[in-house]
Structure formats: structure tokens, C-alpha cells
Design an enzyme around this catalytic site. Structure first.
Site, mmCIF file in Angstrom:
data_model
loop_
_atom_site.group_PDB
_atom_site.id
_atom_site.type_symbol
_atom_site.label_atom_id
_atom_site.label_comp_id
_atom_site.label_asym_id
_atom_site.label_seq_id
_atom_site.Cartn_x
_atom_site.Cartn_y
_atom_site.Cartn_z
ATOM 1 N N ASP A 10 -81.427 -2.581 -1.934
ATOM 2 C CA ASP A 10 -80.799 -3.669 -2.697
ATOM 3 C C ASP A 10 -81.892 -4.516 -3.343
ATOM 4 O OD1 ASP A 10 -77.894 -5.623 -2.179
ATOM 5 O OD2 ASP A 10 -79.606 -6.244 -3.375
ATOM 6 N N ASP A 105 -77.573 -2.770 -8.808
ATOM 7 C CA ASP A 105 -78.824 -3.053 -8.081
ATOM 8 C C ASP A 105 -78.830 -2.550 -6.643
ATOM 9 O OD1 ASP A 105 -77.398 -5.028 -6.571
ATOM 10 O OD2 ASP A 105 -79.252 -6.171 -6.407
ATOM 11 N N GLU A 106 -77.873 -1.704 -6.299
ATOM 12 C CA GLU A 106 -77.713 -1.402 -4.878
ATOM 13 C C GLU A 106 -77.216 0.028 -4.691
ATOM 14 O OE1 GLU A 106 -74.582 -3.356 -1.701
ATOM 15 O OE2 GLU A 106 -74.631 -4.032 -3.755
HETATM 16 P P1 TTP Z 1 -76.528 -9.060 -5.293
HETATM 17 O O1 TTP Z 1 -77.332 -7.915 -4.769
HETATM 18 O O2 TTP Z 1 -75.339 -9.505 -4.511
HETATM 19 O O3 TTP Z 1 -77.460 -10.339 -5.446
HETATM 20 P P2 TTP Z 1 -78.944 -10.443 -5.978
HETATM 21 O O4 TTP Z 1 -79.566 -9.122 -6.184
HETATM 22 O O5 TTP Z 1 -78.935 -11.338 -7.182
HETATM 23 O O6 TTP Z 1 -79.663 -11.247 -4.820
HETATM 24 P P3 TTP Z 1 -80.112 -10.700 -3.371
HETATM 25 O O7 TTP Z 1 -81.584 -10.857 -3.342
HETATM 26 O O8 TTP Z 1 -79.419 -11.592 -2.407
HETATM 27 O O9 TTP Z 1 -79.652 -9.278 -3.284
HETATM 28 O O10 TTP Z 1 -76.030 -8.749 -6.754
HETATM 29 C C1 TTP Z 1 -76.795 -8.012 -7.680
HETATM 30 C C2 TTP Z 1 -76.573 -8.511 -9.088
HETATM 31 O O11 TTP Z 1 -75.193 -8.443 -9.416
HETATM 32 C C3 TTP Z 1 -76.972 -9.945 -9.275
HETATM 33 O O12 TTP Z 1 -78.340 -10.087 -9.626
HETATM 34 C C4 TTP Z 1 -76.052 -10.407 -10.353
HETATM 35 C C5 TTP Z 1 -74.823 -9.563 -10.200
HETATM 36 N N1 TTP Z 1 -73.744 -10.351 -9.538
HETATM 37 C C6 TTP Z 1 -72.767 -10.938 -10.338
HETATM 38 O O13 TTP Z 1 -72.773 -10.770 -11.562
HETATM 39 N N2 TTP Z 1 -71.787 -11.706 -9.720
HETATM 40 C C7 TTP Z 1 -71.756 -11.923 -8.372
HETATM 41 O O14 TTP Z 1 -70.854 -12.623 -7.867
HETATM 42 C C8 TTP Z 1 -72.766 -11.291 -7.566
HETATM 43 C C9 TTP Z 1 -72.755 -11.489 -6.068
HETATM 44 C C10 TTP Z 1 -73.727 -10.527 -8.184
HETATM 45 MG MG MG Z 2 -79.403 -7.608 -4.744
#
Ligand code: TTP
Ligand code: MG
Length: 355
Positions: A10, A105-106
Site C-alpha cells: 500500500d 495504490d494497493e
Molecule cells: P489510501 O491507501 O487509503 O490512503 P493513502 O495512500 O493516501 O494514505 P496511507 O499512507 O494511509 O495509505 O488511499 C489511496 C489513495 O486513494 C489516496 O491517496 C487517495 C485515494 N482516496 C480517495 O480518493 N478517497 C478516499 O476516501 C480514500 C481513503 C482514498
Molecule cells: Mg495508501
């Protein structure tokens, strides 16, 4: 049963990380990607500087600005995020073809059969993180575990830029102390219900009457019980993405009346038709779904199988959801069509990856 080795990767504050990479001046500032407060915008994400102020994903922009008035708000560049996402997917394919992307992203990777690094999932995960950092200039966190949900929870443990390995021998103790909100699928409502029963950790659930849990939580009770015992037999499913076309609108003020909803959905319906036509999918419709977000941000959706779109398809779904509103205002409405997968295209795409 053979012991699986699953890696969950992730990216760290993904959209924000891409912005900071492309404009290093942003690195020391609190930044967020999202819509303007004046348009009732919500944040997609924010960097870790902003998180120190309590700013979070999915938070209304106006609230984030109250917590952190100097927050730098960026509109977002989907093309740049998609490009980074594709690069990451390419990197994954060097290690295994059993990849299940969950979002841009995951992803889950099954490396049970891999001979790389003498079969060490830990070394594979570290090498993936290294390659991502070197080639994309972005950091990723990873979790390594014998099953999917533990790998996912683990990837969050040492964020950002961290690794967490849970060996089979460590599963029981890792799960025992796990707060229930960490289990994927346990949302706000379920969590409240669990707390009311005095259940806070997986260990609490392990000691609770099984039958009672199953009757109170229905189908999800089964999943919950499994997870709380460290069990998750789901396989990593390749190419599981179900394609859909959707439109949604955050309303300028909350609405409640059936007539108001119908007016918005009628607009969204026309837009949906345009988008379905644009991707040439009018003969591939599988189902239609209506989505509603209430004043308290609870999200509900209702779906129905249909073979082709017609304006009356969403009526019963709207009624279903309005019943669930229980008088709450509605702040967002969405309409989406789920499409049949074109197996030919999927197969061709798979082959391309092999070239
Ligand atoms: P996430 O992996 O949930 O968050 P992140 O990568 O920004 O932060 P973390 O370090 O905690 O993993 O989500 C990945 C991407 O998806 C995030 O950068 C933006 C998008 N996203 C949205 O558009 N809306 C949302 O509600 C969430 C949770 C994420
Ligand atoms: Mg993330």
C-alpha cells in the site's frame, strides 16, 4: 493445507506523495487533495504533515481547514496517479503474476510459489519496496502474512515507508490484541454494535458466544468469527476488477423528498447514458446501482440486475434507499451501471503483460 505467503502493498499517502515528488517545495507543508470547502468538497487524502493536525482522508474540506488553516489544497491530477499506479503494477509483475489490485495504490500478491530470494516473502517485500522507491520516487509500506486480511492490517502497522511481517507462529498473538475496527469490513455501524456488546478486540470476540454473534451479525458474523481467529481462506484473485460506469453528485444542500431525489437522479441518468454510450457499453449492462450518502456520511447503495438501461430502473432502488434514510438528509446521490466483463479483452490484456 499449504501455508500461503501473501504480501499486501500500500503506497504511502499516495496522491499527496505524487504531488510532493513533482513539487518538492510541498514536502514540508501540510497538503491535501480535495474539492474546495465552498463547494462542500471532501479530501481524497493528505500528507503526513497534515495528519499531525488530525486531517484525514474523506474529511470535509471545511473541517480540515478548521483543524489546519494553513493546509495547502490541491485539485488532484488523476493522470499522474494512474501513471504511477501502472508503474507499480509493472514492478509487481516481476515478482509474481498472482496480483489482485484493490485500488490504484494497493494490491495483494501471492508469492507462495515464488523461488525468488530463496522463497523469502520478507525479502521479496523489501525488494518490491526498494524498486518502487528507486523507480517511482514514492514510498510504499508492505505487510507479509499467511493470509490476506492479516497482510492488509500489517501493511498499516509501520506506515509510512515500513514493513511488518507476521509469521504463522505470530498470527494468534497479533490477532488477539487487534482492535476490531482494523478488520476490513467492520465499519462505523458494526463497530458501535460490537462496542455495545462490550467487544473491542478479537480476543473479546473469541470469548463471546458464537451462536449469539452469528444471529446478531448475519452473514458478516461468520466472517467476523473467522477473522477474530486469524482465519482468512480467500485466495488472491487475479483481475477481479468489475468494470462499471458511474456518476454522482454532492448536492449543494441536503435533500429529503422523493421528488427532489427523482429530479437529481433524472439528471444523473442522462449523464450515465452519455457515459455508457461513450465507452460503447450499452449492450454490456449487467446491473444498475443507486448510491446515497446521508447527512451523517453513512453510505448506502442498492443494486438491481438489468439487461438494458431505462429510466424506470432506478425507481425501486430509490425507494429502497429512502426507506433506509430514516429521515436523515441526503448529501450525495450516485448512479452506476455495472458492466459484463469482456473476456476477450481481458485475455488480450493479460497477454500484453507477458510481452
Ligand atoms: P489510501 O491507501 O487509503 O490512503 P493513502 O495512500 O493516501 O494514505 P496511507 O499512507 O494511509 O495509505 O488511499 C489511496 C489513495 O486513494 C489516496 O491517496 C487517495 C485515494 N482516496 C480517495 O480518493 N478517497 C478516499 O476516501 C480514500 C481513503 C482514498
Ligand atoms: Mg495508501
Amino acid at each position: 493445507m499449504m501455508q500461503r505467503k501473501i504480501i499486501h502493498v500500500d503506497m504511502d499517502c499516495f496522491y499527496a506523495a505524487v504531488e510532493m515528488r513533482d513539487n518538492p517545495a510541498l514536502k514540508t507543508l501540510p497538503i491535501a487533495i480535495g474539492g474546495a470547502a465552498s463547494r462542500r468538497g471532501v479530501l481524497s487524502t493528505c500528507n503526513y504533515v497534515a495528519r499531525k493536525y488530525g486531517v484525514r482522508s474523506a474529511m470535509p474540506t471545511h473541517k480540515a481547514l478548521q483543524l489546519c488553516p494553513e493546509l495547502v489544497l490541491l485539485p488532484g491530477r488523476m493522470d499522474a496517479y494512474k501513471a504511477a499506479s501502472m508503474h507499480i503494477q509493472q514492478i509487481f509483475h516481476r515478482y509474481t503474476d498472482i496480483i489482485e489490485p484493490l485500488s490504484l495504490d494497493e494490491a495483494y500478491l501471492d508469492v507462495s510459489e515464488s523461488l525468488l530470494f530463496s522463497g523469502s516473502a520478507t525479502y521479496i517485500a523489501q525488494d518490491i519496496r526498494r524498486a518502487i522507491a528507486e523507480e517511482t520516487g514514492l514510498t510504499a509500506s508492505a505487510g507479509v502474512a499467511p493470509c490476506k486480511f492479516i497482510a492488509k492490517v500489517a501493511s498499516d502497522e509501520n506506515k509510512p515507508n515500513g514493513l511488518c511481517v507476521i509469521t504463522p507462529a505470530e498470527v494468534d498473538s497479533f490477532v488477539a490484541s487487534m482492535p476490531l475496527e482494523k478488520i476490513p469490513g467492520v465499519g462505523k455501524v458494526t463497530l458501535e454494535k460490537l462496542h455495545q456488546l462490550g467487544l473491542h478486540t478479537c480476543k473479546d470476540v473469541q470469548g463471546y458466544a458464537k451462536e449469539s454473534l452469528l444471529t446478531q451479525f448475519g452473514k458478516f458474523g461468520r466472517v467476523l468469527l473467522d477473522r477474530c481467529h486469524g482465519i482468512d481462506n480467500r485466495e488472491v484473485v487475479v483481475d477481479r476488477a468489475r468494470k462499471s460506469v458511474g456518476v454522482e453528485r454532492t448536492l449543494s444542500h441536503n435533500i429529503k423528498q422523493l421528488g427532489e431525489c427523482e429530479a437529481v437522479l433524472s439528471d444523473l441518468y442522462k449523464e450515465l447514458l452519455r457515459r455508457v454510450a461513450r465507452v460503447g457499453a450499452h449492450d454490456k449492462i449487467r446491473s444498475l446501482a443507486v448510491k446515497m450518502k446521508f447527512a451523517d456520511f453513512q453510505l448506502r447503495s442498492a443494486e438491481q440486475r438489468v439487461q438494458y438501461l431505462h429510466p424506470s430502473c432506478y425507481q425501486p432502488l430509490l425507494h429502497q434507499l429512502l426507506e433506509k434514510s430514516q429521515g436523515r438528509g441526503i448529501r450525495l446521490l450516485g448512479l452506476s451501471a455495472q458492466l459484463q466483463q469482456d473476456e476477450m479483452i481481458d485475455a488480450a490484456a493479460k497477454q500484453l503483460k507477458l510481452i
